[in-house]
Scaffold this active site. Structure first.
Site, PDB file in Angstrom:
ATOM      1  N   GLU A 126       0.813  -1.223   0.000  1.00 58.22           N
ATOM      2  CA  GLU A 126       0.000   0.000   0.000  1.00 58.22           C
ATOM      3  C   GLU A 126       0.849   1.276   0.000  1.00 58.22           C
ATOM      4  O   GLU A 126       0.747   2.119   0.877  1.00 58.22           O
ATOM      5  CB  GLU A 126      -0.948  -0.028   1.203  1.00 58.22           C
ATOM      6  CG  GLU A 126      -1.963  -1.143   1.065  1.00 58.22           C
ATOM      7  CD  GLU A 126      -2.878  -1.283   2.259  1.00 58.22           C
ATOM      8  OE1 GLU A 126      -4.078  -1.562   2.062  1.00 58.22           O
ATOM      9  OE2 GLU A 126      -2.404  -1.138   3.407  1.00 58.22           O
ATOM     10  N   GLU A 173      -4.715  -9.904  -0.119  1.00 58.37           N
ATOM     11  CA  GLU A 173      -5.519  -9.846   1.106  1.00 58.37           C
ATOM     12  C   GLU A 173      -6.962 -10.108   0.715  1.00 58.37           C
ATOM     13  O   GLU A 173      -7.484  -9.507  -0.228  1.00 58.37           O
ATOM     14  CB  GLU A 173      -5.399  -8.482   1.801  1.00 58.37           C
ATOM     15  CG  GLU A 173      -4.013  -8.175   2.342  1.00 58.37           C
ATOM     16  CD  GLU A 173      -3.939  -6.828   3.057  1.00 58.37           C
ATOM     17  OE1 GLU A 173      -5.005  -6.302   3.452  1.00 58.37           O
ATOM     18  OE2 GLU A 173      -2.828  -6.300   3.201  1.00 58.37           O
TER      19      GLU A 173
END
Length: 625
Positions: A464, A532
Site C-alpha cells: 500500500e 488480502e
C-alpha cells in the site's frame, strides 16, 4: 565522523557506517560447535540501563560518554518494546499516520516547504527517545578477531556509540543492521544506543499495527576470524524434466590467509554425503556442482539438502558454516504460475509477528507454535505482512514446506489514501529522487539477507505505497538479482499506469468474486491472486466458498492470503475485575485509532482458535493437494 540529530529529518540519510547486507548464515569456529554454541557469537540480550525522554531536546545528550553518570537510569529488558515496559503511549493505527489531527507533517521533498520540514522530527515536541547503555567483555575466543555488532531489529532510528566513539546510524526497523566495532574495543566495553521513535522512516513504515519503538529483536556480537565466510549465494537449479539438479554458488571470503582452502560437502535429505571437494580460497569464489537426480522441495514433502563449508589453513579449521537448500521451480507459463511443473494454488494467510504480552518481540518457541497452527489449518503460504520477519521464521518455513512471500519493509498508506480517496499529492516514495536510494536499500537488504531460503517463492515490494517510478526500480532490482523468483506488488490497482512494468502477477485486495471473474474473463494478462481477502474481523469469514470455487473455474486464479493470521491484542490486567483481558486499538486512549481493526485474526492473540479457523481448515483442506 560526528553524529547529527538532523539525520532524523532527512530521507537521504538512512544508514551511516553500516556494513553491507549479507546472507544470514551462522558462523562457527568448528563443526562441533553446532551442537553446543558458536564461539563466534556472543549475545548482548539481557537487562540494560535505560532512560526515557519525551523528545530529543530533553534526552541526555552526553549519555554515550564513558564518564557519564547514569545512576538515575532505569533498567529495561532487551529485546522488548519500550511501550510494553511501561513508558510512552500504546498506539494502534491502520491507514493514517499516527500524528494526524495532532501535528501538520508532510514528507520532505513533496508538497511541504523547506521551512515546514526543518526539524520535522529532531525538534518535535513529541518524538520519544530511548537511551540504552550496557557493558560487556568479549568472550575469550572472540578476542584478537574483527568484531561486529548485529542488531536484528530496532524501531525506528538508532545511533550507536562504543566507549564514547560514534559507530553508526540506522533506520529500516525490520532488517538487520551491522556495524564494525573493532577499532574501539577495550577490555571492558560500554555500548550506548539512542533510539528515536520517529524519523522520516515513519512516512514509509506506516503499517497496520501498534506503533512501538525500541530494541525489539536480538543484539549479538560476531567475531570474524581468518578465512571468514562473509557471504554465500546458493542457487539450486533444475533441468527441464525437473528431475536433475545442480547448485551454483558464489562465496565471498574475508581475511584470507595464504595457501588456505575450503572444504565443501553436500548432504541429501537423509543426511547422506553425496558430494565433497576441496577448493583453493580466493576472495570471490564461484562454483557449480551437478548432483544428478534430486528430490523436490514442496509443501507436503519439503526435501532439504544441506551444504557445509569449512575453511582451513594447514589442516586446521578456521571457520565453519552449513545451510539447508532445496530444489524447486517457480515460473509462469501461459499466464499461470507453476511450482515444480504443477499449477500453484495459494492457500495463504498474512502474518504479523505477534504475542499478546511481548508484542512483536517474539521468540523461536512462539514461531514454532505459529507453524503448527498454520500447518494444521492446511495453510501452505504466508505473506510476511508487511516487513521482513525474524530470520528464524524463514528457516522454519524451509523445514515445514510453507511458501513465503517475502515482503520488503515499505508502507506509505497515509501519503496517498486519505479518508478512502486516492490522493497521491505527497505520496512517497513516488518518483522523488531523494527517496529513491532509501527504498532501494530496503529491497537490497531484504534480498541479500534472505536470498538462500528455499521457501521464498516471491519477493514483495512492500504494501500500500501506490505505484510510481521508485517502486518500479525496486521491481527491476529484484528481477535483475534473482530472475528465478517472482516479484509481487499490489499498488498497480490504485495506479494502473505501471501494470506492465511492476509485478509478475495481478494482485488485488478484497476484490469480490464477481470482480475477480470479470478480470479473468475480460482483460487478464497476468495470473491473479488476492494478496488480502476474507478480512477476518469480528464474526466474519463467511462466503469463503465463493472464492474457493473460482479455483476450479479459472486456472489463472491462483488463490490468496487471508487477512490475517493472529489478532493484534495486548493482554492486560483489568483494574476492576483484576482478571486478564485482551485490549485492542482505542483501548489505550490512543487517537487517532482504527480501534478493533487490530483484531482481524483467524486465531486470537494467544493462538487460541476462532470459529473462523474451522472454515479455513475445511476449504483449504478441500483445495489442498
Amino acid at each position: 565522523m560526528n553524529a547529527t540529530i538532523d539525520w532524523l529529518d532527512d530521507p537521504e540519510v538512512f544508514r551511516v557506517n553500516q556494513l553491507e547486507a549479507h546472507s544470514d548464515h551462522v558462523i562457527y569456529g568448528s563443526k562441533s560447535e553446532i551442537n553446543t554454541a558458536s564461539s563466534r557469537i556472543q549475545s548482548l540480550n539481557g537487562i540494560w540501563k535505560f532512560k526515557y525522554s519525551k523528545n530529543a531536546q530533553s534526552r541526555p545528550v552526553d549519555f554515550y560518554k564513558k564518564d557519564f553518570d547514569s545512576s538515575d537510569f532505569d533498567e529495561i529488558a532487551v529485546p522488548g518494546h519500550i511501550e510494553l515496559a511501561g513508558y510512552d503511549k500504546i498506539h494502534y493505527i491502520n491507514t493514517m499516520y499516527p500524528w494526524e489531527g495532532h501535528e501538520f507533517r508532510r514528507p520532505p521533498f513533496t508538497t511541504a516547504s523547506i521551512a515546514q520540514t526543518k526539524g520535522l522530527f529532531s525538534q518535535a515536541e513529541y518524538n520519544p527517545v530511548g537511551s540504552y547503555i550496557t557493558t560487556f567483555r568479549l568472550d575469550e575466543k572472540m578476542k584478537q578477531e574483527k568484531v561486529s555488532i548485529h542488531f536484528a531489529g530496532v524501531e525506528q532510528a538508532m545511533y550507536i556509540w562504543l566507549n564514547g566513539h560514534f559507530i553508526g546510524y540506522a533506520e529500516d526497523s525490520f532488517t538487520p543492521a551491522e556495524f564494525d566495532l573493532t577499532p574501539y574495543l577495550e577490555e571492558k566495553n560500554q555500548l550506548a544506543v539512542e533510539v528515536h521513535k520517529r524519523s522520516t522512516a515513519a512516512f514509509i513504515e506506516d503499517q497496520d499495527f501498534f506503533r512501538f519503538f525500541g530494541i525489539f529483536r536480538d543484539v549479538t556480537l560476531i567475531a570474524k576470524g581468518k578465512n571468514h565466510l562473509a557471504d554465500i549465494w546458493l542457487r539450486p537449479k533444475l533441468d527441464e524434466t525437473l528431475q536433475h539438479g545442480q547448485v551454483e554458488m558464489d562465496i565471498k571470503i574475508e581475511n584470507i590467509l595464504p595457501d588456505s582452502e575450503v572444504h565443501l560437502r553436500i548432504f541429501d535429505p537423509t543426511e547422506r554425503k553425496i558430494y565433497e571437494e576441496k577448493l583453493v580460497l580466493t576472495a570471490s569464489l564461484s562454483h557449480r556442482v551437478d548432483l544428478g537426480k534430486v528430490e523436490l522441495w514442496g509443501h507436503f514433502q519439503p526435501r532439504l539438502y544441506r551444504i557445509e563449508l569449512e575453511t582451513r589453513k594447514d589442516g586446521e579449521v578456521t571457520e565453519y558454516t552449513h545451510y539447508p537448500f532445496g530444489f524447486r521451480k517457480i515460473e509462469i507459463k501461459d499466464k499461470i504460475m507453476y511450482l515444480n511443473g504443477k499449477r500453484l494454488i495459494i492457500n495463504g494467510v498474512n502474518r504479523h509477528e505477534w504475542h499478546p504480552e511481548k508484542g512483536r518481540a517474539i521468540t523461536l518457541e512462539d514461531m514454532e507454535r505459529d507453524v503448527k497452527i498454520i500447518k494444521n489449518a492446511h495453510i501452505n503460504g504466508v505473506r510476511t505482512s508487511h516487513y521482513p520477519n525474524q530470520i528464524a521464521w524463514y528457516y522454519l518455513c524451509d523445514q515445514a514446506g510453507i511458501h513465503v512471500m517475502a515482503e520488503t519493509n515499505l508502507e506509505s498508506h497515509g501519503s496517498w489514501q486519505k479518508m478512502g480517496a486516492f490522493e497521491p499529492s505527497y505520496n512517497v516514495p513516488g518518483n522523488i529522487p531523494q527517496w529513491r536510494e532509501n527504498v532501494l536499500d530496503r529491497a537490497k537488504t531484504n534480498f541479500e539477507t534472505l536470498k538462500n531460503h528455499t521457501s521464498i517463492l516471491f519477493w514483495s515490494l512492500g504494501n500500500e505505497s501506490y505505484a510510481e517510478e521508485n517502486i518500479r526500480l525496486m521491481n527491476d532490482y529484484y528481477k535483475e538479482k534473482d530472475p528465478d523468483r517472482l516479484v509481487h506488488y499490489e499498488g498497480n490497482f490504485p495506479n494502473p499506469r505501471f501494470e506492465e512494468t511492476i509485478s509478475d502477477m495481478k494482485s488485488c485486495m478484497y476484490a469480490s468474486p464477481e470482480d475477480v471473474r470479470a478480470y479473468l474473463e475480460e482483460e487478464a494478462q497476468k495470473p491473479f491472486i488476492l494478496c488480502e481477502y476474507m478480512h477476518d474481523m469480528g464474526n466474519s469469514l463467511g462466503g469463503m466458498a465463493s472464492y474457493m470455487e473460482l479455483l476450479e473455474q479459472y486456472p489463472m486464479y491462483q488463490g490468496g492470503y487471508i487477512w490475517d493470521f493472529k489478532d493484534q491484542a495486548i493482554q492486560m490486567i483489568d483494574p476492576i475485575t483484576n482478571q486478564k483481558v485482551m485490549r485492542y486499538g482505542g483501548d489505550f486512549d490512543d487517537r487517532p485509532s482504527d480501534y478493533e481493526f487490530s483484531g482481524n485474526g483467524i486465531v486470537f492473540a494467544d493462538g487460541e482458535e476462532k470459529p473462523a479457523l474451522q472454515e479455513v481448515r475445511y476449504y483449504y483442506g478441500k483445495y489442498s493437494d
